[in-house]
Design a protein around this motif. Structure first.
Motif, short mmCIF file in Angstrom:
data_model
loop_
_atom_site.label_atom_id
_atom_site.label_comp_id
_atom_site.label_asym_id
_atom_site.label_seq_id
_atom_site.Cartn_x
_atom_site.Cartn_y
_atom_site.Cartn_z
N ASN A 1 -104.42 -11.80 -50.03
CA ASN A 1 -105.57 -10.99 -50.08
C ASN A 1 -106.41 -11.52 -49.14
O ASN A 1 -107.12 -12.73 -49.45
N THR A 2 -106.80 -10.83 -48.38
CA THR A 2 -108.03 -11.09 -47.31
C THR A 2 -109.14 -11.56 -47.80
O THR A 2 -109.95 -12.69 -47.65
N GLN A 3 -109.56 -10.65 -48.80
CA GLN A 3 -111.06 -10.68 -49.31
C GLN A 3 -111.27 -11.84 -50.13
O GLN A 3 -112.21 -12.90 -50.12
N LYS A 4 -110.37 -12.33 -50.93
CA LYS A 4 -110.43 -13.55 -52.17
C LYS A 4 -109.74 -14.66 -51.21
O LYS A 4 -110.03 -15.72 -51.96
N GLY A 5 -109.08 -14.46 -50.31
CA GLY A 5 -108.65 -15.71 -49.66
C GLY A 5 -107.35 -16.32 -50.37
O GLY A 5 -107.20 -17.45 -50.54
N THR A 6 -106.59 -15.63 -50.96
CA THR A 6 -105.59 -16.02 -51.97
C THR A 6 -104.00 -15.59 -51.44
O THR A 6 -104.05 -14.55 -50.77
N VAL A 7 -103.16 -16.08 -52.03
CA VAL A 7 -101.72 -15.65 -51.98
C VAL A 7 -101.05 -15.83 -53.47
O VAL A 7 -101.68 -16.52 -54.38
N VAL A 8 -100.08 -14.92 -53.41
CA VAL A 8 -99.33 -15.04 -54.78
C VAL A 8 -97.94 -15.45 -54.57
O VAL A 8 -97.22 -14.95 -53.60
N LEU A 9 -97.59 -16.41 -55.27
CA LEU A 9 -96.38 -17.17 -55.15
C LEU A 9 -95.71 -17.22 -56.38
O LEU A 9 -96.36 -16.57 -57.63
N THR A 10 -94.57 -17.75 -56.47
CA THR A 10 -93.79 -17.54 -57.81
C THR A 10 -93.19 -19.13 -58.05
O THR A 10 -93.21 -19.91 -57.10
N ARG A 11 -92.89 -19.41 -59.37
CA ARG A 11 -92.49 -20.80 -59.66
C ARG A 11 -91.12 -20.48 -60.72
O ARG A 11 -91.36 -19.61 -61.76
N GLN A 12 -90.25 -20.97 -60.22
CA GLN A 12 -88.96 -20.87 -61.12
C GLN A 12 -87.92 -21.86 -61.01
O GLN A 12 -88.00 -22.82 -59.99
N PHE A 13 -87.01 -22.02 -61.81
CA PHE A 13 -86.08 -23.26 -61.85
C PHE A 13 -84.97 -22.69 -61.20
O PHE A 13 -84.33 -21.97 -61.03
N ARG A 14 -84.55 -23.92 -60.02
CA ARG A 14 -83.38 -23.82 -59.06
C ARG A 14 -82.28 -24.88 -59.38
O ARG A 14 -82.73 -25.72 -58.82
N MET A 15 -81.33 -24.28 -60.03
CA MET A 15 -80.30 -25.44 -60.13
C MET A 15 -80.06 -26.43 -58.93
O MET A 15 -79.51 -27.33 -59.05
N PRO A 16 -79.50 -25.76 -58.04
CA PRO A 16 -79.11 -26.44 -56.68
C PRO A 16 -80.21 -27.47 -56.22
O PRO A 16 -79.52 -28.71 -55.69
N THR A 17 -81.41 -27.34 -56.50
CA THR A 17 -82.41 -28.36 -56.12
C THR A 17 -82.43 -29.60 -57.25
O THR A 17 -82.51 -30.55 -56.78
N TYR A 18 -82.34 -29.00 -58.27
CA TYR A 18 -82.20 -29.88 -59.46
C TYR A 18 -81.16 -30.90 -59.20
O TYR A 18 -81.29 -32.28 -59.41
N VAL A 19 -80.02 -30.59 -58.62
CA VAL A 19 -78.75 -31.64 -58.64
C VAL A 19 -78.94 -32.35 -57.25
O VAL A 19 -78.05 -33.20 -56.78
#
Length: 197
Positions: free
Chosen positions: A55-73
Motif C-alpha cells: 500500500n503506497t499511501q500507508k507505506g505498508t505490506v501484507v505478509l503471512t506467518r505460518q508453520f513450515r515443517m521442513p524449516t523446523y527440522v
C-alpha cells in the motif's frame, strides 16, 4: 529447446505421497566431450505463484506467518516463517492462482496484479517454477479474515506492517524465505513504497 548433451533418460517414481519424487538416470556429455552416467532425484510439487501486497499511501505490506515443517527440522527453532502470500497453480494460470490465494490467505480481494519475475527456487533438486507478482491493496479491499483454505490444513496469520519493518526483519534474519526476500528487494530497488508515508 532440447539439449543434445543429454541422452538415454530413464525415469522412476520413488514417491507419490504428498507431491512426486522422481529419479532420473541419464548420460550427460561433459564440456571435454566425454560422456558419463549421472543420477539425480527431483521433487515435483507443481509450479506456483507468489505476491507482495503493498500500500503506497500507508507505506505498508501484507505478509503471512505460518508453520513450515521442513524449516523446523533444519534449524528454524519454532518452524514459523514470515512469507509473501503464495500457492500452487493447480491447473490455474499464475494470475488466477495468485488472486485466489490472496483472498484465501489474506482476505483481500484484488482484481489486478503485475508479474515481475519468474524463478526456479531450488534448481538442483526441485522442478518448481515460481511466478512472482506485486499487487497494490487498499483497506476497502479487505472482504474476509483470510487465514487460508479450510480444506488445505492451513493456519495462516495475516501480518500488515510498515515496509521499513519488513526490510529490517529481512536484514536481521526474521524473514528468510527466498521468494519474500526477492519481492521485498524488488520493491525496494524499484521504489514501490516510500519511507515517508
Amino acid at each position: 529447446m532440447e539439449n543434445s548433451r543429454i541422452k538415454n533418460i530413464k525415469h522412476e517414481i520413488l514417491s507419490d505421497n504428498w507431491y512426486t519424487l522422481n529419479k532420473y538416470t541419464f548420460e550427460y556429455q561433459k564440456f571435454d566431450g566425454s560422456w558419463e552416467v549421472q543420477k539425480r532425484e527431483s521433487y515435483d510439487c507443481g509450479d506456483g505463484a507468489a505476491v507482495l501486497l503493498y500500500n503506497t499511501q500507508k507505506g505498508t505490506v501484507v505478509l503471512t506467518r505460518q508453520f513450515r515443517m521442513p524449516t523446523y527440522v533444519n534449524d528454524n527453532t519454532d518452524g514459523m516463517m514470515v512469507e509473501v502470500c503464495a500457492g500452487v497453480l493447480d491447473g490455474l494460470t499464475p494470475k488466477e492462482c495468485i488472486l485466489k490465494e490472496i483472498l484465501e490467505e489474506t482476505g483481500y480481494q484484488l482484481t489486478e496484479v503485475e508479474q515481475v519475475l519468474v524463478t526456479y527456487m531450488c534448481p538442483g533438486s526441485v522442478t518448481q517454477k515460481l511466478y512472482l507478482f506485486i499487487g497494490e491493496y487498499q483497506d476497502a479491499m479487505k472482504v474476509d479474515a483470510g487465514g487460508g483454505a479450510d480444506d488445505e490444513t492451513e493456519n495462516i496469520e495475516v501480518l500488515e506492517m510498515r515496509f521499513e519493518k519488513a526490510l529490517q526483519m529481512m536484514a536481521t534474519g526474521e524473514i528468510r524465505d527466498a521468494k519474500t526476500v526477492m519481492l521485498l528487494q524488488y520493491a525496494q530497488i524499484n521504489k514501490l513504497i516510500g519511507f515517508n508515508s
